[in-house]
Write a protein that holds these residues in place. Structure first.
Motif, short mmCIF file in Angstrom:
data_model
loop_
_atom_site.label_atom_id
_atom_site.label_comp_id
_atom_site.label_asym_id
_atom_site.label_seq_id
_atom_site.Cartn_x
_atom_site.Cartn_y
_atom_site.Cartn_z
N VAL A 128 14.60 6.45 0.36
CA VAL A 128 13.63 6.13 -0.69
C VAL A 128 14.03 4.78 -1.28
CG1 VAL A 128 12.49 6.85 -2.81
CG2 VAL A 128 13.40 8.58 -1.24
N TYR A 129 13.07 3.86 -1.37
CA TYR A 129 13.29 2.55 -1.95
C TYR A 129 12.40 2.37 -3.18
CZ TYR A 129 15.16 1.34 2.68
OH TYR A 129 15.88 1.28 3.84
N HIS A 130 12.91 1.66 -4.15
CA HIS A 130 12.12 1.20 -5.30
C HIS A 130 12.10 -0.32 -5.22
CE1 HIS A 130 11.55 1.09 -9.99
NE2 HIS A 130 10.49 0.63 -9.32
N VAL A 131 10.91 -0.89 -5.03
CA VAL A 131 10.78 -2.32 -4.74
C VAL A 131 9.90 -2.99 -5.79
CG1 VAL A 131 10.12 -4.02 -3.01
CG2 VAL A 131 10.86 -1.74 -2.29
N ARG A 132 10.33 -4.17 -6.22
CA ARG A 132 9.53 -4.99 -7.15
C ARG A 132 9.20 -6.31 -6.45
NH1 ARG A 132 11.58 -4.39 -12.85
NH2 ARG A 132 10.46 -2.43 -12.48
N PRO A 133 7.94 -6.48 -6.02
CA PRO A 133 7.57 -7.66 -5.23
C PRO A 133 7.67 -8.95 -6.03
CG PRO A 133 5.92 -5.93 -5.02
CD PRO A 133 6.81 -5.54 -6.15
N PHE A 203 7.23 2.49 -4.51
CA PHE A 203 8.23 3.45 -4.04
C PHE A 203 7.92 3.69 -2.57
CE2 PHE A 203 8.25 4.31 -8.58
CZ PHE A 203 9.61 4.40 -8.85
N PHE A 204 8.91 3.48 -1.73
CA PHE A 204 8.72 3.59 -0.29
C PHE A 204 9.66 4.65 0.26
CE2 PHE A 204 10.19 2.14 3.94
CZ PHE A 204 9.02 2.39 4.63
N GLU A 288 14.08 -2.38 1.90
CA GLU A 288 13.19 -1.27 1.68
C GLU A 288 12.09 -1.37 2.69
OE1 GLU A 288 10.40 -3.93 0.54
OE2 GLU A 288 12.51 -3.92 0.18
N TYR A 289 11.06 -0.55 2.55
CA TYR A 289 10.08 -0.53 3.61
C TYR A 289 8.68 -0.54 3.05
CZ TYR A 289 8.51 0.31 8.23
OH TYR A 289 7.93 0.20 9.44
N PRO A 290 7.76 -1.19 3.73
CA PRO A 290 6.40 -1.40 3.28
C PRO A 290 5.43 -0.26 3.51
CG PRO A 290 7.15 -3.11 4.77
CD PRO A 290 8.17 -2.04 4.76
#
Length: 365
Positions: A128-133, A203-204, A288-290
């Motif tokens: 699980v990733y939490h990403v901020r573009p 969230f990925f 992380e993943y898209p």
């Protein structure tokens, strides 16, 4: 906290003969009203991996929805632990008890959006990733990523493997924590909490099949604004992972808007390990993943318009590690420290030998 979200998912066979990954909500059944997300990867080569993954998804979701009738209401670790216990019980119930040495099993990744932020949990090497573009890959942040419960990750942490060696190791698919029936000691999930959730965040969630060839830069690039809109992002991910081999499944939860303020301070992010210990997380620079593909149809690997079939992948990562919490960056320096200590002791041994020889010659004369 109240949320407005979009959800996409990927559910692909890859080059496998059967699909052992499972999702909750089920494939193409997600809605903007969902606040609970579970992804499980059945253990390949073990009997009925697909049964294990679907059983855990179903049991955990039913348990949580029965205890939390308000999707955005209160949610606690006690509720999560009860749901995990219920899932282990469900696995016990479906186990054929045929004496097989390779019991069915599954990884588990979990995301719950609730009134006080988000709770993430996992067992195994699904992530699980939490990403901020950001505008570019360099500007895009990986705020958090789960740490794989795998043999190669453990070897990296103690300096026996480099991250590069881990990516190509024959043991890269050996996991050290999973959910299986009739376990003498049931493993505990790592649990993470965050209230730092902003519009535009992703969230990925993904099985390891999604991450076979990706590096940190590729992940940040895919989530950057310059990469395009979500549809373009998903299509490009499919193109870039078309040759991956394993089942590959992903769920992408995009935060469109957030209302309300959580009770905890915004910078209070906590990780609970398998021993129940907590450690504070620093800002994370990890992969992380898209997103997923809106064109994916109800049958595995088939696009609605016949365009681009979807495919797999496994990712490596590097993380900024808080005190007391080891990860790939700290492990990458372990070999250097070990070699320095060896030189130090070797030097002391030489000095001691010279002293002994000097004293021997002195007394002899």
């Amino acid at each position: 906290m109240r949320y407005k979200i979009e959800v996409y998912n990927i559910w692909e066979l890859g080059k496998r003969a059967n699909q052992e990954d499972s999702l909750f909500p089920g494939f193409n059944q997600q809605t903007p009203a969902d606040r609970l997300f579970i992804l499980c990867d059945g253990m390949g080569g073990h009997a009925s991996g697909e049964v294990a993954s679907s059983t855990v998804c179903q049991a955990m979701s039913q348990s949580i929805m029965s205890m939390c009738p308000d999707p955005e209401g209160a949610f606690t670790d006690e509720i999560l632990q009860q749901a995990i216990s219920d899932a282990f019980g469900a696995l016990d119930a479906v186990d054929p008890n045929d004496g097989s040495l390779k019991k069915m099993g599954t990884t588990m990744t979990f995301l719950k959006l609730h009134d006080n932020g988000a709770t993430i949990a996992h067992m195994g090497d699904s992530r699980v990733y939490h990403v901020r573009p950001g505008q570019t890959a360099e500007d895009t942040q990986i705020l958090f990523v789960t740490e794989d419960h795998s043999l190669v990750n453990d070897l990296v942490k103690i300096g026996e493997l480099t991250p590069e060696e881990a990516r190509t190791s024959r043991q890269k698919n050996v996991i050290t924590r999973a959910m299986q029936p009739h376990m003498e000691r049931r493993p505990r999930a790592d649990i993470y909490h965050t209230v730092d959730i902003q519009p535009g965040d992703y969230f990925f969630m993904c099985s390891d099949g999604i991450l076979e060839r990706w590096e940190d830069y590729d992940v940040r690039r895919c989530f950057s604004y310059s990469y395009g809109d979500d549809y373009t992002r998903v299509q490009n991910i499919i193109n870039e992972t078309i040759d991956n081999s394993d089942n590959h499944t992903a769920m992408i939860v995009k935060i469109l808007d957030v209302e309300g303020v959580a009770q905890m301070p915004v910078d209070d992010r906590r990780q609970t390990n398998m021993y129940g210990q907590q450690s504070n997380y620093e800002a994370t620079m990890v992969p992380e993943y898209p997103a997923s593909n809106p064109t994916v149809g109800p049958s595995v690997g088939q696009a609605v318009d016949g365009s681009i079939p979807m495919s797999p992948t496994t990712m490596s990562y590097e993380k900024t590690i808080p005190p007391g919490y080891q990860g790939t960056r700290r492990a990458a320096t372990a070999g250097t420290k070990k070699e320095s200590l060896l030189w130090f002791w070797a030097l002391l041994a030489c000095i001691a030998a010279l002293i002994v020889v000097f004293l021997f010659m002195l007394f002899r004369s």
